[in-house]
Design an enzyme around this catalytic site. Structure first.
Site, PDB file in Angstrom:
ATOM      1  N   TYR A   1       0.678  -1.362   0.040  1.00 52.97           N
ATOM      2  CA  TYR A   1       0.050   0.095   0.193  1.00 52.97           C
ATOM      3  C   TYR A   1       0.797   1.401   0.123  1.00 52.97           C
ATOM      4  O   TYR A   1       0.440   2.180  -0.638  1.00 52.97           O
ATOM      5  CB  TYR A   1      -0.844  -0.024   1.067  1.00 52.97           C
TER       6      TYR A   1
ATOM      7  N   ARG B   1       1.667   1.830  -3.565  1.00 51.70           N
ATOM      8  CA  ARG B   1       0.414   2.493  -4.174  1.00 51.70           C
ATOM      9  C   ARG B   1       0.045   4.109  -4.030  1.00 51.70           C
ATOM     10  O   ARG B   1      -0.268   4.758  -4.710  1.00 51.70           O
ATOM     11  CB  ARG B   1      -0.868   1.666  -3.974  1.00 51.70           C
TER      12      ARG B   1
ATOM     13  N   GLN C   1     -15.532   1.722  -5.891  1.00 49.92           N
ATOM     14  CA  GLN C   1     -14.852   0.510  -5.317  1.00 49.92           C
ATOM     15  C   GLN C   1     -13.227   0.903  -5.101  1.00 49.92           C
ATOM     16  O   GLN C   1     -12.497   0.108  -4.547  1.00 49.92           O
ATOM     17  CB  GLN C   1     -14.792  -0.926  -6.189  1.00 49.92           C
TER      18      GLN C   1
ATOM     19  N   HIS D   1     -14.837   0.280  -0.310  1.00 55.08           N
ATOM     20  CA  HIS D   1     -13.772  -0.487  -0.121  1.00 55.08           C
ATOM     21  C   HIS D   1     -12.659   0.359   0.727  1.00 55.08           C
ATOM     22  O   HIS D   1     -11.396  -0.152   0.842  1.00 55.08           O
ATOM     23  CB  HIS D   1     -13.025  -1.172  -1.399  1.00 55.08           C
TER      24      HIS D   1
ATOM     25  N   CYS E   1      -8.371   0.955  18.516  1.00 59.14           N
ATOM     26  CA  CYS E   1      -9.554   1.988  19.024  1.00 59.14           C
ATOM     27  C   CYS E   1     -10.548   1.961  17.628  1.00 59.14           C
ATOM     28  O   CYS E   1     -11.379   2.835  17.775  1.00 59.14           O
ATOM     29  CB  CYS E   1      -9.014   3.194  19.511  1.00 59.14           C
TER      30      CYS E   1
ATOM     31  N   SER F   1     -15.278  -5.242 -13.287  1.00 57.39           N
ATOM     32  CA  SER F   1     -15.273  -6.544 -13.815  1.00 57.39           C
ATOM     33  C   SER F   1     -16.367  -7.544 -13.534  1.00 57.39           C
ATOM     34  O   SER F   1     -16.709  -8.570 -14.033  1.00 57.39           O
ATOM     35  CB  SER F   1     -14.006  -7.278 -13.823  1.00 57.39           C
TER      36      SER F   1
ATOM     37  N   GLU G   1     -15.032  -3.552 -21.911  1.00 57.96           N
ATOM     38  CA  GLU G   1     -15.329  -5.019 -22.458  1.00 57.96           C
ATOM     39  C   GLU G   1     -16.570  -5.536 -21.313  1.00 57.96           C
ATOM     40  O   GLU G   1     -16.731  -5.137 -20.257  1.00 57.96           O
ATOM     41  CB  GLU G   1     -14.296  -6.090 -22.492  1.00 57.96           C
TER      42      GLU G   1
HETATM   43  N1  APR Z   1     -12.142   2.328 -19.633  1.00 53.06           N
HETATM   44  C1  APR Z   1     -13.163   1.470 -19.052  1.00 53.06           C
HETATM   45  N2  APR Z   1     -12.985   0.180 -18.444  1.00 53.06           N
HETATM   46  C2  APR Z   1     -11.727  -0.359 -18.421  1.00 53.06           C
HETATM   47  C3  APR Z   1     -10.716   0.213 -18.766  1.00 53.06           C
HETATM   48  C4  APR Z   1     -10.745   1.506 -19.411  1.00 53.06           C
HETATM   49  N3  APR Z   1      -9.801   2.270 -19.903  1.00 53.06           N
HETATM   50  N4  APR Z   1      -9.645  -0.412 -18.614  1.00 53.06           N
HETATM   51  C5  APR Z   1      -9.925  -1.636 -18.076  1.00 53.06           C
HETATM   52  N5  APR Z   1     -11.416  -1.605 -17.800  1.00 53.06           N
HETATM   53  C6  APR Z   1     -12.264  -2.576 -17.201  1.00 53.06           C
HETATM   54  C7  APR Z   1     -11.873  -3.898 -17.496  1.00 53.06           C
HETATM   55  O1  APR Z   1     -12.237  -4.323 -18.713  1.00 53.06           O
HETATM   56  C8  APR Z   1     -12.392  -4.470 -16.349  1.00 53.06           C
HETATM   57  O2  APR Z   1     -13.775  -5.276 -16.460  1.00 53.06           O
HETATM   58  O3  APR Z   1     -12.153  -2.388 -15.925  1.00 53.06           O
HETATM   59  C9  APR Z   1     -12.231  -3.622 -15.024  1.00 53.06           C
HETATM   60  C10 APR Z   1     -11.650  -3.706 -13.947  1.00 53.06           C
HETATM   61  O4  APR Z   1     -12.023  -4.839 -13.465  1.00 53.06           O
HETATM   62  P1  APR Z   1     -10.900  -5.226 -12.073  1.00 53.06           P
HETATM   63  O5  APR Z   1      -9.672  -5.116 -12.419  1.00 53.06           O
HETATM   64  O6  APR Z   1     -11.498  -6.650 -11.553  1.00 53.06           O
HETATM   65  O7  APR Z   1     -11.309  -4.292 -11.092  1.00 53.06           O
HETATM   66  P2  APR Z   1     -12.595  -3.931  -9.997  1.00 53.06           P
HETATM   67  O8  APR Z   1     -13.723  -4.504 -10.812  1.00 53.06           O
HETATM   68  O9  APR Z   1     -12.564  -2.563  -9.569  1.00 53.06           O
HETATM   69  O10 APR Z   1     -12.285  -4.904  -8.927  1.00 53.06           O
HETATM   70  C11 APR Z   1     -13.179  -4.719  -7.997  1.00 53.06           C
HETATM   71  O11 APR Z   1     -11.881  -6.161  -6.554  1.00 53.06           O
HETATM   72  O12 APR Z   1      -9.740  -6.833  -5.700  1.00 53.06           O
HETATM   73  C12 APR Z   1     -10.893  -6.222  -5.663  1.00 53.06           C
HETATM   74  O13 APR Z   1     -11.016  -4.463  -4.047  1.00 53.06           O
HETATM   75  C13 APR Z   1     -10.413  -4.915  -5.397  1.00 53.06           C
HETATM   76  O14 APR Z   1     -12.181  -2.929  -5.578  1.00 53.06           O
HETATM   77  C14 APR Z   1     -11.678  -3.948  -6.300  1.00 53.06           C
HETATM   78  C15 APR Z   1     -12.465  -5.195  -6.344  1.00 53.06           C
END
Ligand code: APR
Length: 240
Positions: A55, A58, A92, A110, A121, A179, A206
């Site tokens: 972290y 990041r 998220q 999140h 605490c 996703s 996608e």
């Molecule tokens: N524009 C739009 N969508 C995009 C782009 C972009 N430029 N680039 C990637 N994506 C999409 C991908 O197609 C994918 O569906 O963003 C999504 C990212 O998916 P993840 O990497 O799974 O991220 P997220 O859905 O935010 O994950 C949810 O999982 O690990 C935990 O706590 C973490 O908050 C996170 C949660």
């Protein structure tokens, strides 16, 4: 419709074009490190230094000047400004790009990278530097460890009752850049369909895991499709 109530859910994809990694795309964070090691309470108990390193890296990246909100973050802030009081943004993401773009009606379900939490605490503190086991909680003087204010797997996301109520009342649910892999966020569209009356739309690069549940879908980079959709709402060409 006078002022439509809109709930927006965002995920890592909305910050991708700002230079932040997603989790499950090619080369994403969960291909770089094991989520069991850095995103679970067990991982933190086992090796807090490894979690702090993850972290801290990041947090340092987020503070670098090249990481800025993009047109998608700004479009969602504009939507809130046009419909004050009736737009709720649930992210998220633990970055602060929505705040920096101007969004105020915002829930970080999140948690937030720029905050720390005391395990003893429960105090929540602004924290934009490195965090380590040596850091002591200023409220209880360190009875327990300070941890990132991030919701890990197996923990309850924040403000769920408020989020579910908003989903049940909304006229429109917009999902951006996620996703659809992680619950409860992945279940929000189904909650609107079953317990609400709002339209649902997915704006993503996608199709997500939950794509088939959405009334409408638009695919492409967030910096293109999010401003375009917000413009359709503001111009009235998208009928709410
Ligand atoms: N524009 C739009 N969508 C995009 C782009 C972009 N430029 N680039 C990637 N994506 C999409 C991908 O197609 C994918 O569906 O963003 C999504 C990212 O998916 P993840 O990497 O799974 O991220 P997220 O859905 O935010 O994950 C949810 O999982 O690990 C935990 O706590 C973490 O908050 C996170 C949660």
């Amino acid at each position: 419709m006078s002022k439509p109530s809109i709930v927006i859910l965002t995920g890592a994809g909305i910050s991708k074009e700002s230079g932040l990694d997603t989790f499950r795309c090619a080369g994403g964070l969960w291909q770089q490190v094991s989520l069991e090691d850095v995103a679970t309470p067990e991982g933190f108990q086992r090796n807090p230094a490894l979690v702090h390193d993850f972290y801290n890296a990041r947090r340092a990246q987020l503070r670098s000047p090249e990481i800025q909100p993009n047109e998608a973050h700004r479009a969602l802030a504009r939507l809130e400004q046009e419909f004050p009081g009736t737009v709720l943004l649930v992210t998220q993401n633990i970055d602060d790009l929505h705040e920096r773009a101007g969004s105020q009606s915002l829930i970080h379900m999140h948690g937030e990278l720029l905050k720390a939490e005391c395990e003893a605490c429960g105090a929540v503190l602004p924290w934009d530097g490195d965090l380590s086991e040596a850091d002591v909680c200023p409220s209880c003087q360190g009875a327990g460890l300070l941890r990132p204010r991030v919701v890990w797997f197996g923990e309850m996301p924040l403000e769920m009752p408020r989020i579910f109520h908003a989903l049940e009342q909304c006229d429109l649910f917009i999902s951006v850049g996620t996703s659809g892999n992680v619950y409860p966020a992945a279940g929000f569209v189904d909650h609107v369909q079953r317990c609400g009356q709002g339209d649902t739309i997915e704006l993503n690069l996608e199709p997500s895991e939950g794509a088939s549940l959405f009334d409408q879908k638009r695919y492409g980079p967030a910096t293109r499709i999010v401003p375009a959709f917000v413009e359709e709402i503001l111009s009235g060409s998208y009928r709410l």
